[in-house]
Design an enzyme around this catalytic site. Sequence first.
Site, mmCIF file in Angstrom:
data_model
loop_
_atom_site.group_PDB
_atom_site.id
_atom_site.type_symbol
_atom_site.label_atom_id
_atom_site.label_comp_id
_atom_site.label_asym_id
_atom_site.label_seq_id
_atom_site.Cartn_x
_atom_site.Cartn_y
_atom_site.Cartn_z
ATOM 1 N N GLY A 125 0.779 -1.230 0.000
ATOM 2 C CA GLY A 125 0.000 0.000 0.000
ATOM 3 C C GLY A 125 0.808 1.275 0.000
ATOM 4 O O GLY A 125 0.267 2.360 0.199
ATOM 5 N N GLY A 127 2.440 2.481 -2.538
ATOM 6 C CA GLY A 127 2.429 3.143 -3.833
ATOM 7 C C GLY A 127 3.398 2.579 -4.855
ATOM 8 O O GLY A 127 3.769 3.277 -5.802
ATOM 9 N N GLU A 341 2.280 -2.206 26.805
ATOM 10 C CA GLU A 341 3.149 -1.220 26.147
ATOM 11 C C GLU A 341 4.063 -0.531 27.156
ATOM 12 O O GLU A 341 5.220 -0.226 26.843
ATOM 13 C CB GLU A 341 2.320 -0.184 25.377
ATOM 14 N N HIS A 344 7.083 -2.726 27.684
ATOM 15 C CA HIS A 344 8.081 -2.539 26.619
ATOM 16 C C HIS A 344 8.854 -1.243 26.843
ATOM 17 O O HIS A 344 10.074 -1.196 26.718
ATOM 18 C CB HIS A 344 7.402 -2.400 25.257
#
Length: 516
Positions: A125, A127, A341, A344
């Site tokens: 995606g 391009g 998160e 992490h």
Amino acid sequence: MKRLTAVLMALTLAAALAATLLALTLSSELQLRTTLTQILIALSMAGLVLLAAFSGRRRGTETVRLGQAPSSRRTHKSCTFSDVAANEQALESLEALRDYLKRPEKYVRYGARMPRGVLLYGPPGTGKTLLARALAGEAGVPFFALSGSDFVEKYVGVGASRVRALFKKARKAGRCVIFIDEIDAMGKRRDDSASDERDQTLNALLSEMSGFYTGDGVIVMAATNRIEALDPALLRPGRFDRQIEVGLPGRPQRLSILKLHSRGKPLDADVSLEELAAQTVSFSGASLENLLNEAALAAAERDDGHITRGDLRQAFYKTVAGADREMLASQREKQIIAVHEAGHAVASCLLSPENRLARVSILPAAHGAAGYNLCVPQERVMVEKRHLESQIQVLLAGRAAEQIVFGDDGLTAGASSDLARATELAATMVMELGMREEPSVSLKALGRFCGTGTGAAEECRALLREQYARVKALITSQIAAVDALSRALLAAETLEGDAVRRVVDAHLSIERPESA
Ligand code: ADP
Ligand code: ZN
Ligand code: MG
């Protein structure tokens, strides 16, 4: 079920990403330097993953099947470089090719040799197909497109004859662009599961490509999401020797893509594309275009003349979450994501501060990923054992935090790609780098010459178990920081690196475990 497919795709792509990460960290040859790529290799990037699903949906619609009337190749409206926003570097490389396609004889006069093949690589995606079409459009030459998977058939020889037919047709057209999408389907590394059919197809392609001369004005382009999976034979000089990276857009690039695709769309006055560009971290050009289209569809249904902020907001969630809002995280899910998160992030701040944490978020990064940590890894010439170990620990820190805060029942599927990547790193250390029991042995090479039975799996597990214990001890000792950070994340949803470091620093416990 759609979800299951999504998860499967997530796993595959996560593996691909992990491989890229390894390639990037371990091989100085393959240094892909742009910041985008670096951000790509950030933590918890499972997010990108589902974009694959997007491109999958489009697959096939823009390729021209052989055997159709020749005019069919012009069915899609021709496009030019002005239809491509962002991707400046790629465009720059293509400009020289445009000139060549327009006047190949000039290059003959100077004795210049043009690249035989141009490989566009990058996430789905972004391009790549668009760029190839734009090149043909700019130069005003025909565009012949086929997908790699079209060449791979059950019957030996079919793929090869399709390749020859395609090139024959293209030769008749004179100057042109030949585009082979998903070239990895036919050009996978040959060592594993080599098939006769694929070999023949690939050989046919290589020999057709070597039949062109500079004066022909033909450019063969190919695209892949998985450059690391390609047969190295394809990348040799005289083949796809010009490689152009097409990365995910950064914030300013996202803005220009949004501007481009909102042309002719009646946006409400209070819509801020800047804001939207800031929110759409790790969106590809295709998902940005899709987002604007979803908003336009919703507005058209209501039919009051404007696309509102609300439409864009809904479309954002729809694009991130796949189909509908019920996939959006509930409060408890958000809590788990925040803790994961935060785990992490705390591990990353303490264990590898040199890889600069840029942002932590509990918003979906793109399809499928719950939250994410963005890191800008330091470029290194040599990777040391301790770096790899802390990388493993940072990857496992999300799971460790989940387990410490919510207990065994709180484990979620969200850690699957973290685990896969940590395992892959551990396997590399054990199998290829001699970083475990025997520093002088490459178990991988040993296995090749002396058969399996190297006990590598046990060594990997032991390594992972050790690193997990270490990071669990670290997270336990720093639980106050994890707790504070997860609360800050629940409130703000996204925190920039500096804010994360402030929260972590304010709650650091002095008692850090020995091993950290
Ligand atoms: P890829 O081949 O890399 O998977 P595509 O070229 O098929 O991606 O992109 C799909 C669509 O996404 C394009 O047709 C275009 O509408 C949009 N798009 C992607 N990247 C860009 C970009 N840089 N500028 C403008 N539109 C883009
Ligand atoms: Zn994670
Ligand atoms: Mg494509």
